[in-house]
Design a protein around this motif. Structure first.
Motif, mmCIF file in Angstrom:
data_model
loop_
_atom_site.group_PDB
_atom_site.id
_atom_site.type_symbol
_atom_site.label_atom_id
_atom_site.label_comp_id
_atom_site.label_asym_id
_atom_site.label_seq_id
_atom_site.Cartn_x
_atom_site.Cartn_y
_atom_site.Cartn_z
ATOM 1 N N LYS A 1 -5.848 16.573 60.797
ATOM 2 C CA LYS A 1 -5.134 14.602 61.423
ATOM 3 C C LYS A 1 -5.542 15.186 62.442
ATOM 4 O O LYS A 1 -4.975 14.997 63.100
ATOM 5 N N PRO A 2 -7.356 14.401 62.588
ATOM 6 C CA PRO A 2 -8.243 14.979 63.618
ATOM 7 C C PRO A 2 -7.437 13.833 64.953
ATOM 8 O O PRO A 2 -7.292 12.373 64.307
ATOM 9 N N VAL A 3 -7.187 13.800 65.870
ATOM 10 C CA VAL A 3 -6.590 12.733 66.925
ATOM 11 C C VAL A 3 -7.334 12.651 68.103
ATOM 12 O O VAL A 3 -7.330 13.287 68.961
ATOM 13 N N CYS A 4 -7.874 11.878 69.313
ATOM 14 C CA CYS A 4 -8.452 11.660 69.962
ATOM 15 C C CYS A 4 -7.168 10.877 71.034
ATOM 16 O O CYS A 4 -6.945 9.167 70.531
ATOM 17 N N LEU A 5 -7.470 11.372 72.090
ATOM 18 C CA LEU A 5 -6.880 10.199 73.265
ATOM 19 C C LEU A 5 -7.436 10.098 74.819
ATOM 20 O O LEU A 5 -8.926 10.212 74.629
ATOM 21 N N GLN A 6 -7.831 8.371 74.336
ATOM 22 C CA GLN A 6 -8.759 7.669 74.914
ATOM 23 C C GLN A 6 -8.473 7.278 76.076
ATOM 24 O O GLN A 6 -6.634 7.058 76.087
ATOM 25 N N LEU A 7 -8.774 7.329 77.762
ATOM 26 C CA LEU A 7 -7.867 6.893 78.839
ATOM 27 C C LEU A 7 -9.379 6.326 78.970
ATOM 28 O O LEU A 7 -10.021 5.423 78.936
ATOM 29 N N ALA A 8 -8.388 5.008 80.118
ATOM 30 C CA ALA A 8 -9.347 3.869 80.152
ATOM 31 C C ALA A 8 -9.863 3.368 80.958
ATOM 32 O O ALA A 8 -10.151 4.451 82.049
ATOM 33 N N GLY A 9 -10.562 2.756 81.414
ATOM 34 C CA GLY A 9 -12.056 2.373 82.340
ATOM 35 C C GLY A 9 -11.633 1.667 83.498
ATOM 36 O O GLY A 9 -10.435 1.053 83.523
ATOM 37 N N THR A 10 -11.902 1.133 84.744
ATOM 38 C CA THR A 10 -12.031 0.481 85.652
ATOM 39 C C THR A 10 -11.076 -0.844 85.142
ATOM 40 O O THR A 10 -11.981 -1.264 84.004
ATOM 41 N N GLY A 11 -10.256 -1.624 84.988
ATOM 42 C CA GLY A 11 -10.070 -2.388 84.801
ATOM 43 C C GLY A 11 -9.689 -3.249 83.701
ATOM 44 O O GLY A 11 -9.601 -4.061 82.883
ATOM 45 N N ASP A 12 -9.270 -1.199 82.694
ATOM 46 C CA ASP A 12 -9.014 -1.729 81.634
ATOM 47 C C ASP A 12 -7.580 -1.623 81.292
ATOM 48 O O ASP A 12 -7.078 -0.458 81.218
ATOM 49 N N HIS A 13 -6.814 -3.090 81.461
ATOM 50 C CA HIS A 13 -5.607 -3.390 81.116
ATOM 51 C C HIS A 13 -5.033 -3.443 79.516
ATOM 52 O O HIS A 13 -5.297 -3.857 79.071
ATOM 53 N N TYR A 14 -3.944 -2.990 79.354
ATOM 54 C CA TYR A 14 -3.129 -2.770 78.039
ATOM 55 C C TYR A 14 -3.867 -1.964 76.832
ATOM 56 O O TYR A 14 -5.332 -0.681 77.181
ATOM 57 N N TYR A 15 -3.410 -2.268 76.312
ATOM 58 C CA TYR A 15 -4.563 -1.432 75.099
ATOM 59 C C TYR A 15 -5.438 -2.321 73.975
ATOM 60 O O TYR A 15 -6.579 -1.958 73.160
#
Length: 465
Positions: A105-119
């Motif tokens: 059940k692979p899961v990758c956490l994604q963190l936001a770049g500059t200006g990347d608001h919400y999902y």
């Protein structure tokens, strides 16, 4: 450097650090806590394995399952008083398949770049395609100071203080640990008609293998998050490098900083001027050891901070900070535009410091504007290298699971005279895209997703087969 990167940056009106460096005492707290974050064993102990996470929504959306949840950021308790109230609750969205097609059940956490608001962007451009192409689910974490976590008086992505960036990074490191632990601890059963209550947790089948990724600033934050996790983890930093110091002093992002505000502020707060004049050197002078100067910087800075009262009384310092913070609003309490904010800040600081013309009086020193600018750049390099240089943090457990994706002509993240990630993390690999930063960000997401899939494949082969 990409000319398109340079042109694109000129079209963006967002300014960063419009209110300056941040209070000296807050910087000291950050410097002290950075030492804890830089030690994986010490940092990991800050987040209990059963740290409470609340699931707010669990529903089907087309061919995927969407969860949303929240938890209190551990950073709030670890370093009280640094996080604005709005940033304290960490919020995330999870993109899952209706049914897993394998026992993994692979899961990758994604963190936001500059200006990347919400999902929306990360869900649309990375999470959904990644799930369809490779069967890898995603957790999309909202960054502090962004989206629902944005302070009320902050305009767009314009962080008010330099220290806000360091708070963001430290918070994301601890919040990532919360989510990694949560994934290991819990998996979800089939979605029932009443959602969460019918689904429940499957204690015996946690999510995994795990990974973390991000683009630009998100890639850098992903590198920090992987450094504090005590197990092998896939790490795919895209369009980032070893330190943020060159981003804000040499890259096109340096044009988004109101340098006169920063220059004049340390002419008012004499601890900044004294620290710059006596201790800082260019961190790029010695290739391969840029981060070492950060330690000397912090040691001397902490000593100087204790002597602040010799230059300004606590009451004077408090009044300066109150006046400075109030200058972003007019007499009716309405928010002024960014340029007005910067202009009023410059006017106030120049008036307070008595600086006019080409020569400035800073504490007991008289220096010219060019020296003022050069010293502000050195100060920025110092604080950025101390708080962001990956050499000051633990090496991820298995560097062979690290695939870095970089742009050959990146004007946002200069790599000249900076130690490479391959040198810093022996065993990792770098894949280069023949483009600039913005072009890669907009048109090369397929390469990012391929790198994520390849890293997960290697992790499964090594540890989960």
């Amino acid at each position: 450097m990409s000319r398109f990167d340079q042109l694109y940056r000129k079209l963006i009106v967002t300014k960063f650090f419009t209110r300056g460096w941040g209070q000296p005492e807050n910087l000291k707290k950050i410097f002290d806590f950075r030492k804890v974050l830089g030690n994986r064993d010490a940092c990991y102990k800050l987040v209990p394995p059963d740290y409470p996470v609340t699931i707010d929504k669990d529903e089907l959306q087309g061919d995927v399952r969407i969860l949303e949840g929240h938890f209190v950021s551990p950073f709030k308790k670890c370093v009280p008083g640094l996080m604005p109230k709005e940033t304290e609750i960490a919020r995330f969205q999870m993109v899952l398949p209706k049914e897993w097609k394998s026992h993994h059940k692979p899961v990758c956490l994604q963190l936001a770049g500059t200006g990347d608001h919400y999902y929306w962007r990360r869900r649309t451009v990375v999470a959904r395609p990644l799930l369809k192409e490779s069967g890898i689910a995603s957790i999309i974490l909202e960054s502090p100071y962004y989206g629902l976590r944005k302070p009320k008086r902050q305009l767009r992505s314009s962080l008010h203080y330099t220290c806000d960036l360091f708070v963001m990074g430290g918070a994301l490191m601890l919040e990532s640990l919360v989510l990694f632990n949560w994934c290991e601890r819990h998996g979800f059963g089939p979605l029932g008609v009443t959602g969460i209550s019918m689904g429940g947790f499957c204690e015996r089948h946690g999510f995994g293998p795990l990974g973390v990724t991000g683009i630009s600033m998100g890639g850098f934050m992903a590198s920090l998050a992987a450094s504090v996790y005590p197990k092998p983890i896939s790490l795919i930093p895209c369009l980032s490098w070893t330190t943020a110091s060159t981003v804000f002093t040499k890259g096109v992002m340096s044009e988004s900083i109101p340098w006169k505000v920063l220059e004049n502020q340390y002419s008012v707060d004499t601890v900044y001027a004294d620290e710059i004049k006596h201790t800082l050197v260019s961190p790029e002078q010695v290739l391969g050891s840029t981060y070492n100067m950060g330690h000397e910087f912090v040691k001397t800075y902490s000593d100087k901070l204790e002597d602040l009262k010799l230059n300004q009384s606590p009451a004077e310092m408090e009044n300066i900070l109150k006046e400075r913070n109030s200058h972003s609003f007019n007499d009716h309490g309405e928010k002024m535009d960014v340029q007005a904010d910067i202009d009023s800040m410059e006017d106030y600081l120049v008036k307070k410091s008595g600086c006019k013309g080409d020569n400035e009086t800073v504490g007991k020193f008289t220096i010219d504007r060019k020296s003022l600018k050069d010293n502000a750049l050195d100060f920025m390099r110092g604080v950025m290298d101390e708080c962001t240089h990956l050499g000051n943090f633990s090496i991820p457990v298995d560097p062979s699971l690290i695939i870095i994706v970089a742009a050959n002509h990146d004007a946002y993240v200069p790599r000249t005279n900076v130690i490479s990630l391959e040198q810093l993390w022996p065993g990792s690999q770098v894949r280069y895209i023949d483009s600039g930063h913005i072009n890669a960000f907009l048109f090369h997401n397929v390469q990012f997703r391929h790198a994520i899939a390849d890293s997960f494949t290697e992790q499964i082969k090594r540890y989960h087969s």
